[in-house]
Design a protein around this motif. Sequence first.
Motif, PDB file in Angstrom:
ATOM      1  N   LEU A 148      13.206 -23.655   2.301  1.00  0.00           N
ATOM      2  CA  LEU A 148      11.870 -24.175   1.974  1.00  0.00           C
ATOM      3  C   LEU A 148      10.757 -23.174   2.293  1.00  0.00           C
ATOM      4  N   ASN A 149      11.047 -22.179   3.133  1.00  0.00           N
ATOM      5  CA  ASN A 149      10.044 -21.160   3.464  1.00  0.00           C
ATOM      6  C   ASN A 149      10.215 -19.877   2.650  1.00  0.00           C
ATOM      7  N   TYR A 150      11.095 -19.910   1.630  1.00  0.00           N
ATOM      8  CA  TYR A 150      11.309 -18.767   0.735  1.00  0.00           C
ATOM      9  C   TYR A 150      11.680 -17.493   1.502  1.00  0.00           C
ATOM     10  N   GLN A 151      12.605 -17.637   2.411  1.00  0.00           N
ATOM     11  CA  GLN A 151      13.106 -16.466   3.133  1.00  0.00           C
ATOM     12  C   GLN A 151      14.168 -15.735   2.330  1.00  0.00           C
ATOM     13  N   LYS A 152      14.891 -16.483   1.480  1.00  0.00           N
ATOM     14  CA  LYS A 152      15.927 -15.873   0.633  1.00  0.00           C
ATOM     15  C   LYS A 152      15.461 -15.792  -0.817  1.00  0.00           C
ATOM     16  N   ASN A 153      14.950 -16.880  -1.324  1.00  0.00           N
ATOM     17  CA  ASN A 153      14.509 -16.918  -2.721  1.00  0.00           C
ATOM     18  C   ASN A 153      13.122 -16.299  -2.866  1.00  0.00           C
ATOM     19  N   SER A 154      12.848 -15.749  -4.048  1.00  0.00           N
ATOM     20  CA  SER A 154      11.526 -15.153  -4.277  1.00  0.00           C
ATOM     21  C   SER A 154      10.483 -16.256  -4.440  1.00  0.00           C
ATOM     22  N   PHE A 155       9.305 -16.014  -3.908  1.00  0.00           N
ATOM     23  CA  PHE A 155       8.217 -16.995  -3.951  1.00  0.00           C
ATOM     24  C   PHE A 155       7.536 -16.965  -5.310  1.00  0.00           C
ATOM     25  N   SER A 156       7.279 -18.148  -5.842  1.00  0.00           N
ATOM     26  CA  SER A 156       6.524 -18.293  -7.087  1.00  0.00           C
ATOM     27  C   SER A 156       5.387 -19.268  -6.828  1.00  0.00           C
ATOM     28  N   SER A 157       4.191 -18.891  -7.185  1.00  0.00           N
ATOM     29  CA  SER A 157       3.025 -19.740  -6.981  1.00  0.00           C
ATOM     30  C   SER A 157       3.213 -21.109  -7.630  1.00  0.00           C
ATOM     31  N   PHE A 158       3.558 -21.122  -8.895  1.00  0.00           N
ATOM     32  CA  PHE A 158       3.736 -22.395  -9.591  1.00  0.00           C
ATOM     33  C   PHE A 158       5.020 -23.093  -9.165  1.00  0.00           C
ATOM     34  N   GLY A 159       6.078 -22.323  -8.936  1.00  0.00           N
ATOM     35  CA  GLY A 159       7.349 -22.915  -8.524  1.00  0.00           C
ATOM     36  C   GLY A 159       7.241 -23.676  -7.219  1.00  0.00           C
ATOM     37  N   SER A 160       6.551 -23.102  -6.255  1.00  0.00           N
ATOM     38  CA  SER A 160       6.382 -23.775  -4.962  1.00  0.00           C
ATOM     39  C   SER A 160       5.521 -25.024  -5.125  1.00  0.00           C
ATOM     40  N   TYR A 161       4.521 -24.936  -6.013  1.00  0.00           N
ATOM     41  CA  TYR A 161       3.655 -26.088  -6.269  1.00  0.00           C
ATOM     42  C   TYR A 161       4.438 -27.215  -6.939  1.00  0.00           C
ATOM     43  N   ALA A 162       5.267 -26.873  -7.910  1.00  0.00           N
ATOM     44  CA  ALA A 162       6.092 -27.886  -8.591  1.00  0.00           C
ATOM     45  C   ALA A 162       6.983 -28.610  -7.581  1.00  0.00           C
ATOM     46  N   ASN A 163       7.562 -27.856  -6.659  1.00  0.00           N
ATOM     47  CA  ASN A 163       8.434 -28.464  -5.646  1.00  0.00           C
ATOM     48  C   ASN A 163       7.691 -29.472  -4.777  1.00  0.00           C
ATOM     49  N   VAL A 164       6.526 -29.086  -4.292  1.00  0.00           N
ATOM     50  CA  VAL A 164       5.810 -29.990  -3.373  1.00  0.00           C
ATOM     51  C   VAL A 164       5.248 -31.208  -4.101  1.00  0.00           C
ATOM     52  N   LYS A 165       4.955 -31.057  -5.383  1.00  0.00           N
ATOM     53  CA  LYS A 165       4.505 -32.226  -6.144  1.00  0.00           C
ATOM     54  C   LYS A 165       5.664 -33.208  -6.366  1.00  0.00           C
ATOM     55  N   LEU A 166       6.881 -32.678  -6.479  1.00  0.00           N
ATOM     56  CA  LEU A 166       8.058 -33.548  -6.475  1.00  0.00           C
ATOM     57  C   LEU A 166       8.180 -34.250  -5.123  1.00  0.00           C
ATOM     58  N   PHE A 167       7.939 -33.507  -4.059  1.00  0.00           N
ATOM     59  CA  PHE A 167       8.033 -34.086  -2.714  1.00  0.00           C
ATOM     60  C   PHE A 167       7.067 -35.265  -2.546  1.00  0.00           C
ATOM     61  N   ASN A 168       5.891 -35.177  -3.159  1.00  0.00           N
ATOM     62  CA  ASN A 168       4.913 -36.276  -3.063  1.00  0.00           C
ATOM     63  C   ASN A 168       5.489 -37.575  -3.613  1.00  0.00           C
ATOM     64  N   ILE A 169       6.233 -37.474  -4.707  1.00  0.00           N
ATOM     65  CA  ILE A 169       6.831 -38.674  -5.307  1.00  0.00           C
ATOM     66  C   ILE A 169       8.000 -39.174  -4.467  1.00  0.00           C
ATOM     67  N   LEU A 170       8.850 -38.255  -4.035  1.00  0.00           N
ATOM     68  CA  LEU A 170       9.984 -38.633  -3.187  1.00  0.00           C
ATOM     69  C   LEU A 170       9.489 -39.307  -1.909  1.00  0.00           C
TER      70      LEU A 170
END
Length: 277
Positions: A148-170
């Motif tokens: 979740l802190n992008y230590q392995k995967n590359s960080f994407s501005s929109f990608g990280s935003y999409a993930n947290v917006k999913l988290f809001n619904i979950l």
Amino acid sequence: MNLAITGATSGIGEQALKALLKNFDQIFILARNESKGNALIKSFSEIDQKKCIFIKLNLADMDSVVKAANFIISKTDQLDVLINNAGGIFKEKEITKDGFEMSISANHLGHFLLTNKLMPLLLRSKIAKVINVSSEAHRMAKVDFSDLNYQKNSFSSFGSYANVKLFNILFSKSLVEKFGSRGLKSYALHPGVVKTNFAKESAGVFSFLWKLASPFMITAEQGALTTIYLAKTDIEAKHNGAYFKKSKPTTPSKSANSKNMREKLWLKSEELLKEWL
């Protein structure tokens, strides 16, 4: 009735707050910018000014979240509506002082902690509601709970935003599962594509597309309508935990309806926040 709202000093949060002033007796306005918050309160009528209390809150600082929650607890024994409105998209990867990637901290973990700290107050209300501002961007989420802190995967501005917006619904659905039997109602919503300063920190293709779409965006006043609707309306019980768009329940992505994902998110959030919970 009492309301607490985050990020209400600009954009859709400010418009929602202004529309809801007359519906509440006491309002806690939680945001980072104290001078902006106090200026906003001073723009209200004298009667409405007396209802409002500004509380400094930085969702990227969990000590700040705990302090803000404790202040509300010291001022009232009941909270009727909590609107988790604040959030943003971040151009570069940034790690907060607590060790969290900024996007997950400001868009999910801060609100997860705040909501849990205020839960005793909410459960004393007969109409208790938690409203989480999400986005249709959640449909593009690709979550790796092990990174979740992008230590392995590359960080994407929109990608990280999409993930947290999913988290809001979950998160909204989990709240109903855990507290719905005690009277809590919880909803997530898509406000629409709103013309605000929201995406000024975004980068790359998303920033380009945002600029192209700008002439077709709705106003902050229009973007606040679903938040206002959920805060004021007695929603049918069958829609508790639902995702709303244009003030109507809407089917979210398959991931957003995943019991496995919401259980993983809740446990991971508790693990990350154990020092503050």
